[in-house]
Motif scaffolding. Structure first.
Motif, PDB file in Angstrom:
ATOM      1  N   PHE B  34       0.910  -1.056  -0.026  1.00 32.68           N
ATOM      2  CA  PHE B  34      -0.162   0.107  -0.100  1.00 32.68           C
ATOM      3  C   PHE B  34       0.852   1.354  -0.217  1.00 32.68           C
ATOM      4  O   PHE B  34       2.039   1.305   0.576  1.00 32.68           O
ATOM      5  CB  PHE B  34      -0.935   0.043   1.415  1.00 32.68           C
ATOM      6  N   TYR B  36      -0.069   5.064   1.523  1.00 36.15           N
ATOM      7  CA  TYR B  36      -0.996   6.194   1.989  1.00 36.15           C
ATOM      8  C   TYR B  36      -0.497   7.229   1.890  1.00 36.15           C
ATOM      9  O   TYR B  36       0.873   7.703   1.942  1.00 36.15           O
ATOM     10  CB  TYR B  36      -1.096   5.805   3.381  1.00 36.15           C
ATOM     11  N   GLN B  38      -0.837  11.457   3.592  1.00 39.27           N
ATOM     12  CA  GLN B  38      -1.429  12.224   4.685  1.00 39.27           C
ATOM     13  C   GLN B  38      -1.010  13.572   4.438  1.00 39.27           C
ATOM     14  O   GLN B  38       0.136  14.246   4.242  1.00 39.27           O
ATOM     15  CB  GLN B  38      -0.818  12.011   6.255  1.00 39.27           C
ATOM     16  N   HIS B  43      -6.063  13.059   7.730  1.00 37.54           N
ATOM     17  CA  HIS B  43      -5.617  11.642   8.042  1.00 37.54           C
ATOM     18  C   HIS B  43      -5.306  10.777   6.966  1.00 37.54           C
ATOM     19  O   HIS B  43      -5.227  11.410   5.781  1.00 37.54           O
ATOM     20  CB  HIS B  43      -6.941  10.926   8.627  1.00 37.54           C
ATOM     21  N   LEU B  44      -4.641   9.693   7.518  1.00 37.44           N
ATOM     22  CA  LEU B  44      -3.692   8.847   6.112  1.00 37.44           C
ATOM     23  C   LEU B  44      -5.130   8.407   5.175  1.00 37.44           C
ATOM     24  O   LEU B  44      -6.201   7.885   5.766  1.00 37.44           O
ATOM     25  CB  LEU B  44      -3.376   7.574   6.923  1.00 37.44           C
ATOM     26  N   LEU B  46      -5.404   6.039   1.441  1.00 36.91           N
ATOM     27  CA  LEU B  46      -5.123   5.244   0.571  1.00 36.91           C
ATOM     28  C   LEU B  46      -4.954   5.836  -0.774  1.00 36.91           C
ATOM     29  O   LEU B  46      -5.767   6.520  -1.198  1.00 36.91           O
ATOM     30  CB  LEU B  46      -6.001   4.182   0.449  1.00 36.91           C
ATOM     31  N   PHE B  90       3.453   7.261   2.847  1.00 30.50           N
ATOM     32  CA  PHE B  90       3.887   6.057   3.769  1.00 30.50           C
ATOM     33  C   PHE B  90       3.547   5.004   2.875  1.00 30.50           C
ATOM     34  O   PHE B  90       2.702   4.685   2.185  1.00 30.50           O
ATOM     35  CB  PHE B  90       2.973   5.989   4.957  1.00 30.50           C
ATOM     36  N   TYR B  94       1.245  -5.425   4.124  1.00 31.47           N
ATOM     37  CA  TYR B  94       0.244  -5.786   5.043  1.00 31.47           C
ATOM     38  C   TYR B  94       0.766  -7.332   5.209  1.00 31.47           C
ATOM     39  O   TYR B  94       1.152  -8.137   4.353  1.00 31.47           O
ATOM     40  CB  TYR B  94      -1.106  -5.914   4.288  1.00 31.47           C
ATOM     41  N   MET B 100      -2.102  -6.895  10.058  1.00 33.42           N
ATOM     42  CA  MET B 100      -1.650  -5.705  10.376  1.00 33.42           C
ATOM     43  C   MET B 100      -0.706  -5.168   9.242  1.00 33.42           C
ATOM     44  O   MET B 100      -0.310  -6.047   8.417  1.00 33.42           O
ATOM     45  CB  MET B 100      -0.404  -5.842  11.825  1.00 33.42           C
ATOM     46  N   LEU B 101      -0.742  -3.779   9.437  1.00 36.67           N
ATOM     47  CA  LEU B 101       0.188  -3.217   8.598  1.00 36.67           C
ATOM     48  C   LEU B 101       1.605  -2.659   8.959  1.00 36.67           C
ATOM     49  O   LEU B 101       1.521  -2.219  10.302  1.00 36.67           O
ATOM     50  CB  LEU B 101      -0.652  -1.831   8.004  1.00 36.67           C
ATOM     51  N   PHE B 103       4.536  -0.101   8.487  1.00 35.10           N
ATOM     52  CA  PHE B 103       4.754   1.135   7.699  1.00 35.10           C
ATOM     53  C   PHE B 103       6.247   1.428   7.460  1.00 35.10           C
ATOM     54  O   PHE B 103       7.071   0.892   8.382  1.00 35.10           O
ATOM     55  CB  PHE B 103       4.276   2.281   8.452  1.00 35.10           C
ATOM     56  N   GLY B 104       6.765   2.080   6.473  1.00 33.42           N
ATOM     57  CA  GLY B 104       7.806   2.797   6.362  1.00 33.42           C
ATOM     58  C   GLY B 104       7.934   4.126   7.196  1.00 33.42           C
ATOM     59  O   GLY B 104       7.040   4.416   7.770  1.00 33.42           O
ATOM     60  N   GLY B 105       9.042   4.630   7.238  1.00 30.38           N
ATOM     61  CA  GLY B 105       9.259   5.828   7.844  1.00 30.38           C
ATOM     62  C   GLY B 105       8.698   7.302   7.257  1.00 30.38           C
ATOM     63  O   GLY B 105       8.325   8.011   8.078  1.00 30.38           O
TER      64      GLY B 105
END
Lengths: 116, 113
Positions: B34, B36, B38, B43-44, B46, B90, B94, B100-101, B103-105
């Protein structure tokens, strides 16, 4: 378009106090999640919840944390005795399903928790 | 354990420039990937997702990403950015087993008008 909502947007608390962060997931979603992001760090998974039970939790989610779905719409994250290092943005998310179909997680706007 | 790396922490571009944000992941199983976004104060949301099939995925607002399995990469691209693309991006993988996801930084993109 339906959205995940979270309250409050910002919570300030004293160390050692209990806080409850609230989320209203999208109404036809069945899976609920909490993530957090400490300032300057990655978004981290805390817990997933399905059918009134925790389905997965991370190492971060220790005994100080709990989740609950007290009614048909709210999903809460409780921190029993907050620590300074709990200061972060907390994101709630929900999804219709899991697996490789319809597993898109929709995120709320977040609650910024500041522990003094 | 799975992990996601985004190599660019901050990117500054002028409008109409092309964008490519790197994302590499490590995960041994079947991946769902994914991106995302922001926007400031929001909010985040997709942008796009990859489950299977065509490795070139098209998302909203002219964004696309290419899944290259041999490189464990899922880079985000846009041929011509706009000022309104200023946001944090981001990449996430998954975990089907854990639901759970990861995430990268994140990459902060600033587009100068």
């Amino acid at each position: 378009e339906p959205e995940v909502t979270q309250t409050p947007s910002h919570q300030v608390t004293q160390m050692g106090q209990e806080v409850i962060l609230r989320c209203v997931p999208i109404s036809n979603h069945l899976y609920f999640y909490w993530y957090r992001q400490i300032l300057g760090q990655k978004v981290e998974f805390l817990v997933s919840f399905y059918n009134n039970e925790i389905s997965e939790k991370s190492e971060i989610f220790d005994d100080q944390f709990s989740v609950e779905r007290p009614d048909g719409s709210n999903f809460t994250l409780k921190i029993r005795s907050t620590k300074l290092e709990d200061s972060a943005m907390y994101f709630c998310a929900s999804s219709k399903a899991t697996g490789s179909f319809n597993n898109e997680q929709f995120f709320g706007p977040g609650t910024r928790l500041t522990v003094l | 354990a799975q992990s996601v790396s985004q190599h660019n922490h901050h990117v500054i571009l002028s409008e109409a420039a092309s964008l490519e944000l790197g994302c590499n992941y490590s995960y041994g199983g079947t991946v769902n990937l994914f991106w995302y976004v922001q926007y400031p104060g929001q909010h985040l949301q997709l942008l796009l997702k990859y489950f299977s099939g065509d490795p070139l995925v098209k998302g909203i607002k002219g964004f696309e990403a290419e899944f290259i399995k041999s490189k464990f990469s899922f880079n985000l691209r846009k041929p011509s950015v706009q000022w309104s693309d200023t946001a944090e991006y981001f990449c996430a993988v998954y975990n089907n087993a854990g639901n759970m996801l990861t995430f990268g930084g994140g990459t902060r993109l600033m587009v100068k008008p």
